[in-house]
Design a protein around this motif. Sequence first.
Motif, short mmCIF file in Angstrom:
data_model
loop_
_atom_site.label_atom_id
_atom_site.label_comp_id
_atom_site.label_asym_id
_atom_site.label_seq_id
_atom_site.Cartn_x
_atom_site.Cartn_y
_atom_site.Cartn_z
N THR A 127 -1.74 12.32 -28.59
CA THR A 127 -1.03 11.32 -27.81
C THR A 127 -1.64 9.93 -27.93
OG1 THR A 127 -0.29 12.97 -26.21
CG2 THR A 127 -0.34 10.68 -25.46
N VAL A 128 -0.76 8.95 -28.05
CA VAL A 128 -1.12 7.54 -27.91
C VAL A 128 -0.53 7.07 -26.60
CG1 VAL A 128 -1.08 5.23 -28.92
CG2 VAL A 128 -0.99 7.24 -30.42
N ALA A 129 -1.36 6.68 -25.65
CA ALA A 129 -0.91 6.23 -24.34
C ALA A 129 -1.01 4.71 -24.26
CB ALA A 129 -1.76 6.87 -23.24
N VAL A 130 0.10 4.07 -23.91
CA VAL A 130 0.16 2.61 -23.84
C VAL A 130 0.14 2.20 -22.38
CG1 VAL A 130 1.43 0.54 -24.50
CG2 VAL A 130 1.48 2.56 -25.98
N LYS A 136 4.28 -2.48 -21.63
CA LYS A 136 4.10 -1.06 -22.00
C LYS A 136 5.31 -0.50 -22.76
CE LYS A 136 3.34 0.08 -17.67
NZ LYS A 136 3.14 -1.23 -17.03
N SER A 137 6.50 -0.71 -22.20
CA SER A 137 7.70 -0.17 -22.86
C SER A 137 7.87 -0.77 -24.25
CB SER A 137 8.94 -0.45 -22.02
OG SER A 137 8.92 0.25 -20.81
N THR A 138 7.64 -2.08 -24.36
CA THR A 138 7.85 -2.76 -25.64
C THR A 138 6.89 -2.23 -26.70
OG1 THR A 138 8.70 -4.76 -24.60
CG2 THR A 138 7.75 -4.99 -26.80
N VAL A 139 5.61 -2.14 -26.38
CA VAL A 139 4.64 -1.68 -27.38
C VAL A 139 4.87 -0.21 -27.72
CG1 VAL A 139 2.18 -1.32 -27.84
CG2 VAL A 139 2.95 -3.44 -26.75
N ALA A 140 5.20 0.61 -26.72
CA ALA A 140 5.50 2.01 -27.02
C ALA A 140 6.70 2.12 -27.95
CB ALA A 140 5.75 2.78 -25.72
N ALA A 141 7.73 1.32 -27.72
CA ALA A 141 8.92 1.35 -28.57
C ALA A 141 8.62 0.82 -29.97
CB ALA A 141 10.04 0.54 -27.93
N MET A 142 7.82 -0.25 -30.05
CA MET A 142 7.41 -0.77 -31.36
C MET A 142 6.65 0.30 -32.14
SD MET A 142 6.00 -4.63 -30.64
CE MET A 142 7.08 -6.08 -30.66
N GLU A 184 4.50 5.78 -22.53
CA GLU A 184 4.25 4.65 -21.65
C GLU A 184 3.48 5.18 -20.44
OE1 GLU A 184 6.73 1.51 -18.83
OE2 GLU A 184 7.79 2.71 -20.33
N ALA A 185 2.25 4.72 -20.28
CA ALA A 185 1.35 5.25 -19.26
C ALA A 185 1.25 4.25 -18.11
CB ALA A 185 -0.03 5.53 -19.85
N ASN A 305 2.08 -8.16 -28.44
CA ASN A 305 2.65 -6.81 -28.45
C ASN A 305 2.66 -6.22 -29.85
OD1 ASN A 305 3.15 -6.89 -25.68
ND2 ASN A 305 5.25 -7.62 -25.92
N ALA A 306 3.06 -7.04 -30.82
CA ALA A 306 3.11 -6.56 -32.20
C ALA A 306 1.72 -6.24 -32.73
CB ALA A 306 3.80 -7.60 -33.09
N LEU A 307 0.74 -7.07 -32.39
CA LEU A 307 -0.64 -6.78 -32.80
C LEU A 307 -1.07 -5.40 -32.31
CD1 LEU A 307 -2.64 -10.08 -32.11
CD2 LEU A 307 -2.45 -8.90 -34.31
N ALA A 308 -0.80 -5.13 -31.03
CA ALA A 308 -1.19 -3.85 -30.45
C ALA A 308 -0.48 -2.70 -31.15
CB ALA A 308 -0.88 -3.84 -28.96
N ALA A 309 0.82 -2.84 -31.38
CA ALA A 309 1.59 -1.77 -31.99
C ALA A 309 1.16 -1.50 -33.43
CB ALA A 309 3.08 -2.11 -31.94
N ILE A 310 0.93 -2.57 -34.20
CA ILE A 310 0.51 -2.38 -35.59
C ILE A 310 -0.87 -1.74 -35.65
CG2 ILE A 310 -0.08 -3.56 -37.73
CD1 ILE A 310 2.11 -5.60 -37.06
N ALA A 311 -1.78 -2.22 -34.79
CA ALA A 311 -3.13 -1.64 -34.77
C ALA A 311 -3.06 -0.15 -34.42
CB ALA A 311 -3.99 -2.39 -33.76
#
Length: 487
Positions: A127-130, A136-142, A184-185, A305-311
């Motif tokens: 699991t990856v918990a955001v 939260k929703s945006t990064v989880a969806a990305m 989404e946590a 948000n994109a930085l977090a999602a890509i990482a």
Amino acid sequence: MNDPLSSAPKSSSCRQPVPLDLGQPGHAHLIGIAGSGMRSLARILLDLGWTVSGSDSSNAPLAPLRARGAVIRVGHEPEHLPEATSLVVFSDAVAEDNPELRCAGERRIPTVRYFQALGLLSATRETVAVAGTHGKSTVAAMLGTILMQAGADPTLAYGAEPLPTGTSTPAASRAGRGSRMVVEACEYRANFLHFHPREAVLLGIEPDHFDCYPTEKDLEHAFALFVRAVRRDGRLLVRHECPTSRRVADSVDCCQETFGFAPDAYWRATDITSHLGRYSFTLRSTARELCRVNLQALGRHQVANALAAIAAGVCCGVPSHRAAASLSRWPGLCRRLEVAGEFDQVTWIDDYAHHPTEVSAALSAIREGFPDRRVFCVYQPHQASRTARLLDETAASLQNAEYVLVTEIFRAREPAPVPGEISAADLAARTRGLGATVPPFHPASDCLEFLAARLRPGDVLATLGAGNIREIGNALICRLREDRAAR
């Protein structure tokens, strides 16, 4: 310090008398199924082979679930609980004296809250918990989009609907066959403590949810427990620009990496440019330049948000350039700066913003995306407790519009108002005192009349809030169509 775990449910109807394996399908009954998170869980359970029924106090549009066989009733009655029910799930918005919960307790049906159910699903997956106050929703969806377009088959659980892409299957909440889960946590009631993730993202910590975190110390304590739950062989991604997040993360045993804009951030956005509010940047990892990222979603806040999602995607094995390519086609989420309608050259933007940081980011993005246009902002305060504690900050965040309309407070999970309590009029007066033009009325019907009389072609209407504020936008579009037809 208040222990956030002390808010765990104590009602007899919330007992779980036997271990549960959600991978073994049965019949699940969801109380409060119209909520965004509960709808996502219903989809996941249907994907896993469960039969699903549910109930809600509102007759929300749930046609996609009904089309898949879910039986959904309006109102809460004991007879709504089917005889075949083997699991009951209820949302945090459902009171513990709910008739269906009482019936489940009497029948000794295993009963869990929404996040307990997600925790059960998470326990059998990587699991990856955001987590974090915003995004939260945006990064989880990305991240879900990145994994799906990389060929993975993840389980996704987050409380928002993706906008249609027109070219590929959107990364909506789903049950996948792969080993990965993105969730989404949420920190409300310390719900994120139901997860023990391999990787976690901490997007930032700000005071919020004052009904369960009366002090910032309480809030930090809950987040500290969350980050300590990350597996030792896992990884924690932390927003560099948030000192509270970095302080909380000091106690973890797993690997840490920061993301942000500072030169010493591990994942960094540089050479940032924008065109009409859509941002591009160069992604760097320490000193290495990796790729260019071009975002379609509106707003500067989407860069972080994109930085977090890509990482997070790279942590899951997706090359950075493939992750960046996925986000270049990602249109965003419903109710996240969504262009919800347009009529007579009036553009309606709808957003979930209900915290000053979110309101400020939303209005700034609208200004960038629609330059030289008048902006009418209709803001619905969400909870009296939040409005009272963040009164000055909210008033300051509402200054970036020609007109600001403040509707009555949406009292989510709160009792009826008492004399002397904070009101919409208090927020309007404070906002007006800082220089904004704020009409002295708050009923939705009055707001509708004001907008219908003043909106002109080229104007932008922004509806902001986490309650039922979208109804004003829908009603306005209908009203404009009627007025045009009558000419």
